[in-house]
Write a protein that holds these residues in place. Sequence first.
Motif, PDB file in Angstrom:
ATOM      1  N   PRO A 176       0.789  -1.235   0.000  1.00  0.00           N
ATOM      2  CA  PRO A 176       0.000   0.000   0.000  1.00  0.00           C
ATOM      3  C   PRO A 176       0.822   1.288   0.000  1.00  0.00           C
ATOM      4  O   PRO A 176       0.303   2.338  -0.352  1.00  0.00           O
ATOM      5  N   ARG A 177       2.081   1.238   0.398  1.00  0.00           N
ATOM      6  CA  ARG A 177       2.889   2.454   0.428  1.00  0.00           C
ATOM      7  C   ARG A 177       3.687   2.541  -0.869  1.00  0.00           C
ATOM      8  O   ARG A 177       4.620   1.756  -1.091  1.00  0.00           O
ATOM      9  N   ILE A 178       3.325   3.500  -1.701  1.00  0.00           N
ATOM     10  CA  ILE A 178       3.922   3.606  -3.017  1.00  0.00           C
ATOM     11  C   ILE A 178       5.429   3.852  -2.913  1.00  0.00           C
ATOM     12  O   ILE A 178       5.892   4.604  -2.057  1.00  0.00           O
ATOM     13  N   TYR A 179       6.171   3.152  -3.746  1.00  0.00           N
ATOM     14  CA  TYR A 179       7.635   3.179  -3.852  1.00  0.00           C
ATOM     15  C   TYR A 179       8.352   2.435  -2.722  1.00  0.00           C
ATOM     16  O   TYR A 179       9.552   2.188  -2.820  1.00  0.00           O
ATOM     17  N   ARG A 200       1.674 -16.744 -23.341  1.00  0.00           N
ATOM     18  CA  ARG A 200       1.029 -17.843 -24.070  1.00  0.00           C
ATOM     19  C   ARG A 200       0.181 -17.336 -25.231  1.00  0.00           C
ATOM     20  O   ARG A 200       0.032 -18.023 -26.240  1.00  0.00           O
ATOM     21  N   SER A 201      -0.355 -16.137 -25.093  1.00  0.00           N
ATOM     22  CA  SER A 201      -1.180 -15.576 -26.156  1.00  0.00           C
ATOM     23  C   SER A 201      -0.349 -14.902 -27.248  1.00  0.00           C
ATOM     24  O   SER A 201      -0.903 -14.366 -28.207  1.00  0.00           O
ATOM     25  N   GLY A 202       0.977 -14.923 -27.081  1.00  0.00           N
ATOM     26  CA  GLY A 202       1.856 -14.358 -28.098  1.00  0.00           C
ATOM     27  C   GLY A 202       2.118 -12.876 -27.948  1.00  0.00           C
ATOM     28  O   GLY A 202       2.694 -12.250 -28.848  1.00  0.00           O
ATOM     29  N   VAL A 203       1.726 -12.290 -26.815  1.00  0.00           N
ATOM     30  CA  VAL A 203       1.913 -10.861 -26.582  1.00  0.00           C
ATOM     31  C   VAL A 203       3.242 -10.619 -25.872  1.00  0.00           C
ATOM     32  O   VAL A 203       3.544 -11.270 -24.881  1.00  0.00           O
ATOM     33  N   SER A 204       4.034  -9.695 -26.382  1.00  0.00           N
ATOM     34  CA  SER A 204       5.264  -9.292 -25.704  1.00  0.00           C
ATOM     35  C   SER A 204       4.889  -8.547 -24.437  1.00  0.00           C
ATOM     36  O   SER A 204       4.019  -7.668 -24.453  1.00  0.00           O
ATOM     37  N   ASN A 205       5.513  -8.908 -23.307  1.00  0.00           N
ATOM     38  CA  ASN A 205       5.129  -8.239 -22.074  1.00  0.00           C
ATOM     39  C   ASN A 205       6.315  -7.945 -21.177  1.00  0.00           C
ATOM     40  O   ASN A 205       7.297  -8.690 -21.152  1.00  0.00           O
ATOM     41  N   TRP A 206       6.176  -6.836 -20.457  1.00  0.00           N
ATOM     42  CA  TRP A 206       7.199  -6.326 -19.558  1.00  0.00           C
ATOM     43  C   TRP A 206       6.619  -6.185 -18.161  1.00  0.00           C
ATOM     44  O   TRP A 206       5.437  -5.885 -18.003  1.00  0.00           O
ATOM     45  N   CYS A 207       7.475  -6.354 -17.163  1.00  0.00           N
ATOM     46  CA  CYS A 207       7.068  -6.141 -15.776  1.00  0.00           C
ATOM     47  C   CYS A 207       8.186  -5.394 -15.066  1.00  0.00           C
ATOM     48  O   CYS A 207       9.299  -5.920 -14.925  1.00  0.00           O
ATOM     49  N   ILE A 208       7.896  -4.178 -14.643  1.00  0.00           N
ATOM     50  CA  ILE A 208       8.874  -3.324 -13.970  1.00  0.00           C
ATOM     51  C   ILE A 208       8.444  -3.122 -12.524  1.00  0.00           C
ATOM     52  O   ILE A 208       7.345  -2.630 -12.256  1.00  0.00           O
ATOM     53  N   PHE A 209       9.290  -3.490 -11.592  1.00  0.00           N
ATOM     54  CA  PHE A 209       9.044  -3.213 -10.180  1.00  0.00           C
ATOM     55  C   PHE A 209       9.716  -1.889  -9.833  1.00  0.00           C
ATOM     56  O   PHE A 209      10.934  -1.752  -9.924  1.00  0.00           O
ATOM     57  N   ASP A 210       8.904  -0.939  -9.414  1.00  0.00           N
ATOM     58  CA  ASP A 210       9.376   0.415  -9.133  1.00  0.00           C
ATOM     59  C   ASP A 210       9.354   0.728  -7.635  1.00  0.00           C
ATOM     60  O   ASP A 210       9.486   1.879  -7.242  1.00  0.00           O
ATOM     61  N   ASN A 211       9.189  -0.281  -6.809  1.00  0.00           N
ATOM     62  CA  ASN A 211       9.179  -0.076  -5.355  1.00  0.00           C
ATOM     63  C   ASN A 211      10.611  -0.153  -4.824  1.00  0.00           C
ATOM     64  O   ASN A 211      11.000  -1.075  -4.117  1.00  0.00           O
ATOM     65  N   THR A 212      11.371   0.871  -5.174  1.00  0.00           N
ATOM     66  CA  THR A 212      12.822   0.850  -4.975  1.00  0.00           C
ATOM     67  C   THR A 212      13.307   1.565  -3.721  1.00  0.00           C
ATOM     68  O   THR A 212      14.477   1.458  -3.369  1.00  0.00           O
ATOM     69  N   ALA A 213      12.439   2.318  -3.044  1.00  0.00           N
ATOM     70  CA  ALA A 213      12.913   3.194  -1.969  1.00  0.00           C
ATOM     71  C   ALA A 213      13.576   2.418  -0.829  1.00  0.00           C
ATOM     72  O   ALA A 213      14.518   2.911  -0.206  1.00  0.00           O
ATOM     73  N   GLU A 214      13.086   1.221  -0.544  1.00  0.00           N
ATOM     74  CA  GLU A 214      13.714   0.379   0.484  1.00  0.00           C
ATOM     75  C   GLU A 214      14.145  -0.960  -0.118  1.00  0.00           C
ATOM     76  O   GLU A 214      14.175  -1.983   0.561  1.00  0.00           O
ATOM     77  N   PHE A 215      14.454  -0.947  -1.426  1.00  0.00           N
ATOM     78  CA  PHE A 215      15.067  -2.080  -2.130  1.00  0.00           C
ATOM     79  C   PHE A 215      14.152  -3.299  -2.261  1.00  0.00           C
ATOM     80  O   PHE A 215      14.625  -4.412  -2.460  1.00  0.00           O
ATOM     81  N   ALA A 216      12.828  -3.090  -2.188  1.00  0.00           N
ATOM     82  CA  ALA A 216      11.904  -4.217  -2.336  1.00  0.00           C
ATOM     83  C   ALA A 216      11.856  -4.728  -3.765  1.00  0.00           C
ATOM     84  O   ALA A 216      11.514  -5.898  -3.998  1.00  0.00           O
ATOM     85  N   ALA A 217      12.188  -3.883  -4.736  1.00  0.00           N
ATOM     86  CA  ALA A 217      12.029  -4.257  -6.142  1.00  0.00           C
ATOM     87  C   ALA A 217      12.837  -5.489  -6.511  1.00  0.00           C
ATOM     88  O   ALA A 217      12.344  -6.375  -7.223  1.00  0.00           O
TER      89      ALA A 217
END
Length: 246
Positions: A176-179, A200-217
């Motif tokens: 719940p706490r952003i970043y 599986r559906s053939g779609v290129s996909n990306w996932c970026i974790f931006d919760n970096t303030a306390e190194f959770a990413a």
Amino acid sequence: MPKAYADRFPASGSHLERYAQRFDAVEINTSFYRPHRVSTYARWAAAVPDHFRFAVKIPRTITHERRLENADEPLAQFLGEVAGLGHKLGPLLLQLPPSLRFHTDAASAFLQRLRRAVPGSIVCEPRHASWFAPDVEAVLNDLRIARVAADPAPVPQASEPGGWCGLTYYRLHGSPRIYYSAYRPDALDAIAVQLAAATRSGVSNWCIFDNTAEFAATGDALSTLERLSGHNGGHIAGAGAAPPCL
């Protein structure tokens, strides 16, 4: 990278070189705040394997200061710089300020110029409710611009991918706490399911974790990779910003 996860990466090499042995993508956030030389981008590209890709955030001069208007000069400068990444350039990320409404003439004109100038992938992260309407979805789809699936979502529709359906791009800012907040195991389970289904559906996909303030990413990205073991789940990056060496 955080000391808690250092043993999950190779012991030798630069920060970027070690990172690229575990992940296959990174989102460069520093480009939002300041320009980088073509030679700098080329150096980063040379440091990673051939399959590695860099998403790059479009400068705030364009999005937040000029608000998509009279932006031809800074856009040309930025595109000239990121050309240094060569074939390792992934999507360009257009993150918009929360106060920026969708004004048909100005926004459509900029998006059309951007698409004419960029042959590759473009993703947009709008944060004003006016961008989440059928007519805007149609504009993005026609221009082959994907809309980011964001968490936390500024409006309910923002939690799901939108726009052009040929690419999905998740930006997970922590909740719940952003970043700051790390994601619960059940949330990571759901993310992995979404990524695997898109692949599986053939779609290129990306996932970026931006919760970096306390190194959770880093931990969240590694956990997601484990959940995707045995699947080609898309590009997973452990941070929404470039590694410190960038």
